[in-house]
Each structure stands twice: as structure tokens, then as C-alpha cells.
Design a protein around this motif. Structure first.
Motif, PDB file in Angstrom:
ATOM      1  N   VAL A   3       8.203  12.903  -5.333  1.00 45.92           N
ATOM      2  CA  VAL A   3       7.485  14.123  -5.713  1.00 45.92           C
ATOM      3  C   VAL A   3       5.995  13.801  -5.785  1.00 45.92           C
ATOM      4  CG1 VAL A   3       7.189  15.900  -7.467  1.00 45.92           C
ATOM      5  CG2 VAL A   3       9.468  14.964  -7.015  1.00 45.92           C
ATOM      6  N   ASP A   4       5.236  14.446  -4.941  1.00 44.87           N
ATOM      7  CA  ASP A   4       3.791  14.205  -4.913  1.00 44.87           C
ATOM      8  C   ASP A   4       3.047  15.381  -5.532  1.00 44.87           C
ATOM      9  OD1 ASP A   4       3.997  11.778  -3.676  1.00 44.87           O
ATOM     10  OD2 ASP A   4       3.755  12.580  -1.643  1.00 44.87           O
ATOM     11  N   LEU A  46       0.846  -1.185   0.000  1.00 47.54           N
ATOM     12  CA  LEU A  46       0.000   0.000   0.000  1.00 47.54           C
ATOM     13  C   LEU A  46       0.881   1.234   0.000  1.00 47.54           C
ATOM     14  CD1 LEU A  46      -2.696  -0.698   2.764  1.00 47.54           C
ATOM     15  CD2 LEU A  46      -3.024  -0.728   0.280  1.00 47.54           C
ATOM     16  N   ARG A  47       0.273   2.330  -0.315  1.00 49.07           N
ATOM     17  CA  ARG A  47       0.971   3.602  -0.245  1.00 49.07           C
ATOM     18  C   ARG A  47       0.081   4.587   0.496  1.00 49.07           C
ATOM     19  NH1 ARG A  47       2.121   6.974  -5.747  1.00 49.07           N
ATOM     20  NH2 ARG A  47       1.566   9.009  -4.923  1.00 49.07           N
ATOM     21  N   ASP A  57      -7.008   8.409  -9.212  1.00 48.73           N
ATOM     22  CA  ASP A  57      -5.630   8.277  -9.700  1.00 48.73           C
ATOM     23  C   ASP A  57      -5.398   9.025 -11.007  1.00 48.73           C
ATOM     24  OD1 ASP A  57      -5.013   6.724  -7.570  1.00 48.73           O
ATOM     25  OD2 ASP A  57      -4.885   4.836  -8.661  1.00 48.73           O
ATOM     26  N   ILE A  58      -4.209   9.570 -11.132  1.00 46.07           N
ATOM     27  CA  ILE A  58      -3.724  10.116 -12.402  1.00 46.07           C
ATOM     28  C   ILE A  58      -2.501   9.282 -12.772  1.00 46.07           C
ATOM     29  CG2 ILE A  58      -2.745  12.110 -13.577  1.00 46.07           C
ATOM     30  CD1 ILE A  58      -4.095  13.903 -11.503  1.00 46.07           C
ATOM     31  N   PRO A  59      -2.512   8.633 -13.928  1.00 43.92           N
ATOM     32  CA  PRO A  59      -1.382   7.771 -14.283  1.00 43.92           C
ATOM     33  C   PRO A  59      -0.072   8.554 -14.283  1.00 43.92           C
ATOM     34  CG  PRO A  59      -3.183   7.532 -15.857  1.00 43.92           C
ATOM     35  CD  PRO A  59      -3.550   8.673 -14.964  1.00 43.92           C
ATOM     36  N   GLY A  60       0.982   7.921 -13.838  1.00 43.65           N
ATOM     37  CA  GLY A  60       2.281   8.578 -13.777  1.00 43.65           C
ATOM     38  C   GLY A  60       2.787   9.007 -15.135  1.00 43.65           C
ATOM     39  N   GLU A  61       2.454   8.246 -16.174  1.00 42.26           N
ATOM     40  CA  GLU A  61       2.933   8.607 -17.514  1.00 42.26           C
ATOM     41  C   GLU A  61       2.284   9.895 -17.991  1.00 42.26           C
ATOM     42  OE1 GLU A  61       1.786   5.360 -16.101  1.00 42.26           O
ATOM     43  OE2 GLU A  61       0.567   5.408 -17.922  1.00 42.26           O
ATOM     44  N   ALA A  62       1.041  10.133 -17.555  1.00 43.72           N
ATOM     45  CA  ALA A  62       0.294  11.291 -18.040  1.00 43.72           C
ATOM     46  C   ALA A  62       0.949  12.594 -17.609  1.00 43.72           C
ATOM     47  CB  ALA A  62      -1.145  11.234 -17.525  1.00 43.72           C
ATOM     48  N   ILE A  63       1.355  12.622 -16.358  1.00 46.17           N
ATOM     49  CA  ILE A  63       1.749  13.874 -15.716  1.00 46.17           C
ATOM     50  C   ILE A  63       3.271  13.983 -15.650  1.00 46.17           C
ATOM     51  CG2 ILE A  63       2.006  13.271 -13.286  1.00 46.17           C
ATOM     52  CD1 ILE A  63      -0.230  15.276 -12.691  1.00 46.17           C
ATOM     53  N   SER A  64       3.773  15.199 -15.747  1.00 46.44           N
ATOM     54  CA  SER A  64       5.217  15.366 -15.560  1.00 46.44           C
ATOM     55  C   SER A  64       5.534  16.679 -14.872  1.00 46.44           C
ATOM     56  CB  SER A  64       5.944  15.280 -16.900  1.00 46.44           C
ATOM     57  OG  SER A  64       5.852  16.513 -17.566  1.00 46.44           O
ATOM     58  N   ASP A 107       3.932   4.442  -9.840  1.00 44.80           N
ATOM     59  CA  ASP A 107       4.159   5.866 -10.048  1.00 44.80           C
ATOM     60  C   ASP A 107       2.881   6.525 -10.566  1.00 44.80           C
ATOM     61  OD1 ASP A 107       5.258   8.368 -10.780  1.00 44.80           O
ATOM     62  OD2 ASP A 107       5.584   7.595 -12.819  1.00 44.80           O
ATOM     63  N   HIS A 108       2.252   7.329  -9.733  1.00 47.08           N
ATOM     64  CA  HIS A 108       1.053   8.041 -10.184  1.00 47.08           C
ATOM     65  C   HIS A 108       0.742   9.163  -9.209  1.00 47.08           C
ATOM     66  CE1 HIS A 108      -0.698   5.546  -7.065  1.00 47.08           C
ATOM     67  NE2 HIS A 108      -1.778   6.273  -7.131  1.00 47.08           N
ATOM     68  N   GLN A 109      -0.205   9.988  -9.595  1.00 46.46           N
ATOM     69  CA  GLN A 109      -0.584  11.131  -8.762  1.00 46.46           C
ATOM     70  C   GLN A 109      -2.098  11.121  -8.541  1.00 46.46           C
ATOM     71  OE1 GLN A 109       1.805  12.575  -7.409  1.00 46.46           O
ATOM     72  NE2 GLN A 109       3.528  12.057  -8.749  1.00 46.46           N
ATOM     73  N   HIS A 110      -2.633  12.195  -7.946  1.00 48.31           N
ATOM     74  CA  HIS A 110      -4.063  12.165  -7.583  1.00 48.31           C
ATOM     75  C   HIS A 110      -4.832  13.451  -7.842  1.00 48.31           C
ATOM     76  CE1 HIS A 110      -2.401   8.892  -5.012  1.00 48.31           C
ATOM     77  NE2 HIS A 110      -3.486   8.295  -5.431  1.00 48.31           N
ATOM     78  N   PHE A 111      -6.078  13.262  -8.238  1.00 53.26           N
ATOM     79  CA  PHE A 111      -7.089  14.288  -8.053  1.00 53.26           C
ATOM     80  C   PHE A 111      -7.627  14.086  -6.645  1.00 53.26           C
ATOM     81  CE2 PHE A 111      -7.744  13.815 -12.754  1.00 53.26           C
ATOM     82  CZ  PHE A 111      -7.500  15.138 -13.096  1.00 53.26           C
ATOM     83  N   PHE A 112      -7.965  15.189  -5.972  1.00 56.52           N
ATOM     84  CA  PHE A 112      -8.578  15.038  -4.655  1.00 56.52           C
ATOM     85  C   PHE A 112      -9.768  15.981  -4.533  1.00 56.52           C
ATOM     86  CE2 PHE A 112      -8.621  16.084   0.035  1.00 56.52           C
ATOM     87  CZ  PHE A 112      -9.263  14.912   0.395  1.00 56.52           C
TER      88      PHE A 112
END
Lengths: 143, 143
Positions: free
Chosen positions: A134-135, A79-80, A111-118, A97-102
Motif C-alpha cells: 500500500v503506497d 533500494l526501493r 519520507d514519512i515514517p511508517g509508524e506515523a501513518i496508517s 515501511d514508510h510513505q512520502h510527501f512529494f
DNA sequence: CAACAGATTAGAACCATTCTAATGTATGAG
DNA sequence: CTCATACATTAGAATGGTTCTAATCTGTTG
């Protein structure tokens, strides 16, 4: 055998193996919790939401154990932990590796896929410090 | 007059004006807290750290008032709340566009200028939701 | 200066989380 | 298979940051 791949027995066996691989004894509570968490798609839970869910499923697990288990799973890399809200901690079954909408109002994470965002242009940290992670949190509201 | 621009009296006057502009009565407590917060450079405080600081400065303000004031300042746009740690809330006197390094062990925040950093590829939020803000937290560790 | 709205305060209450120490259980050796 | 033991679970208490309450105080306005 392929047909049976999703049978309850098989799932339990897989879960048990997974827990053992992580150095965790497959106790009834951990197997049940892992069953809920890792069965299907990616999930975001809080200690309380998970405790409610397992309780409603008719399984008796104390809240303390839910907390313990969430932390153990996190340490084991299953888990993370996601820190987006001062009021409570979320745990994410997607450890990649991914980020988030909250959406704060509803306590919802997406979830936002890690590849999508930079993220570009992060300066070197001050001397003696190294970047751990990096979050990115994209805070959203109902329109 | 230029020479006196930083005198105590003048600072208080400026602070008072600033509070009034924000629709906040310039009470003794708010003026004192604002004095600490907005005097010099950008700062990151917690309710407790600010309460300690003002207490050590010989000013009597209750912890409840520190909390109230931090929230009022935040609502007035004088402060920005930073969520990086499940255990406590930080408040940042820099309300402009910027991001943070965060050293969890020591509870230390360091600003990253907004121009330096850029986030690309944020997908459109799900229908009905709009982006409110994008927060980047660069978690760092002692090497 | 009086009167009132708004602010401050001490202390209680709150709530997510962690701790404690007593009980229960998975496991591996024999 | 059974036992011993290390590890887990648990109820309930404790913790710690934050918020609430309701009594008191203070800017502000007339």
C-alpha cells in the motif's frame, strides 16, 4: 579500531561485503555508487541525478550502468523504487515501511515514517488478487 | 421525453452542453471522445487505449488530439490523472474522492470508494508546504 | 457569410529508459 | 600467479510514451 570505522578504506570494505552478500560483484562502479547512496542518511535519487553526482565527483560511470545498478540494487532489496511522477523514476535508500510527501514542482521526496501513518478500511481485493503493498503519496505544494 | 433521455441525439446534446460549460468548444472529436468516456460507468483509460477504442469505433481522431483532449478534460475537472505506473499515464472518469487498486501486470485500475478508506497520522508537511492531495495505491498481484 | 480564434493533424522532436554487441574486469581453478 | 570464463560496463542506437510544430481546418460571432 572504532576510530577508524568511518575511514574510506573501511567504508569500501563494508560496501564490498554488502554487495557480495547481495550476490553482486563489487565492481568499481557499483562500489562507488553504493558509496554515494548508502554512506549517510536516507536519500532519494533519479538515474540522472545520481549520474550527475558521481560524474561531478570525478568518477566515470556510464548512464547505462547507473540504470543497471539502480535496478540491481532494487532487486537486491537495497533500494526501493518510488512511483510518484509520470516523468521519471525515483529510488529511495530507505527500504523500510514508510510513505512520502512529494513536491512535484521541485521533484522533491520527503519520507514519512511508517509508524506515523496508517491506512484503514482497504477493502478485500477482488477474488484472485492479493495485496502486495500500500503506497501513500501526500502531494504537497508551496503555500 | 423521459424515454428519449438516452437517445443518441440527446446524449450528444448533453455532451455538447457539458463541454461548453467547461469552456471547451464542442468539436466533433471532443464530443466523440466525451461520448466514450462519460456515457456509462466510471472508466480508466490511457491515451493509447482511448485512441484504439475510438479508432475501432470508426471515428478518425489523431493521437495528438487524444492527448490534448485528455489534458483539457483533466484541467476542466472532467477527468483525473492517476500516476501508478512509470510507463504510462492513466485517466479516470471518476473525479470524486476515491483511491485505487492497481494490477500492474495487466495495467488494470479498480476504484476504492473514498468513504471506505481512511488515512490517519499524516504529519504536518514541512514549513511552507501545504497538502494538495493524498493518494493511496493498493498494489495487487494475481494470487 | 466572412473572418478570426481556436482546434486538429501528421510527422518530427523529445526524453527517460532500455537494448545491443563489443570491450573490459572480477574471480576461482589450477 | 595466470588464465579462462562468466559477468559487467560502455557508447551509441533504438524504443516508446508524450509533446511540439506549423500547416490546415472548423466553430463561433458579428
Amino acid at each position: 579500531m572504532a576510530k577508524a570505522a568511518r575511514s574510506a578504506k573501511n567504508l569500501t570494505a563494508q560496501t564490498t561485503a554488502r554487495l557480495r552478500q547481495s550476490g553482486l560483484r563489487p565492481t568499481r562502479q557499483r562500489v562507488e555508487l553504493a558509496g554515494l547512496l548508502f554512506d549517510d542518511c536516507d536519500r532519494h535519487v533519479t538515474a540522472e541525478s545520481l549520474h550527475d553526482e558521481i560524474t561531478k565527483a570525478g568518477v566515470k560511470v556510464s548512464l547505462a550502468t547507473v540504470y543497471n545498478t539502480l535496478h540491481q540494487f532494487t532487486q537486491a532489496g537495497l533500494l526501493r523504487q518510488v512511483i510518484v511522477d509520470a516523468a521519471r523514476s525515483y529510488f529511495d535508500t530507505n527500504t523500510g515501511d514508510h510513505q512520502h510527501f512529494f513536491l512535484e514542482k521541485e521533484g522533491m521526496l520527503i519520507d514519512i515514517p511508517g509508524e506515523a501513518i496508517s491506512v484503514a478500511g482497504v477493502p478485500n481485493p477482488p477474488p484472485g488478487l492479493t495485496v502486495d503493498r500500500v503506497d501513500v503519496v501526500v502531494r504537497v505544494k508551496r503555500a
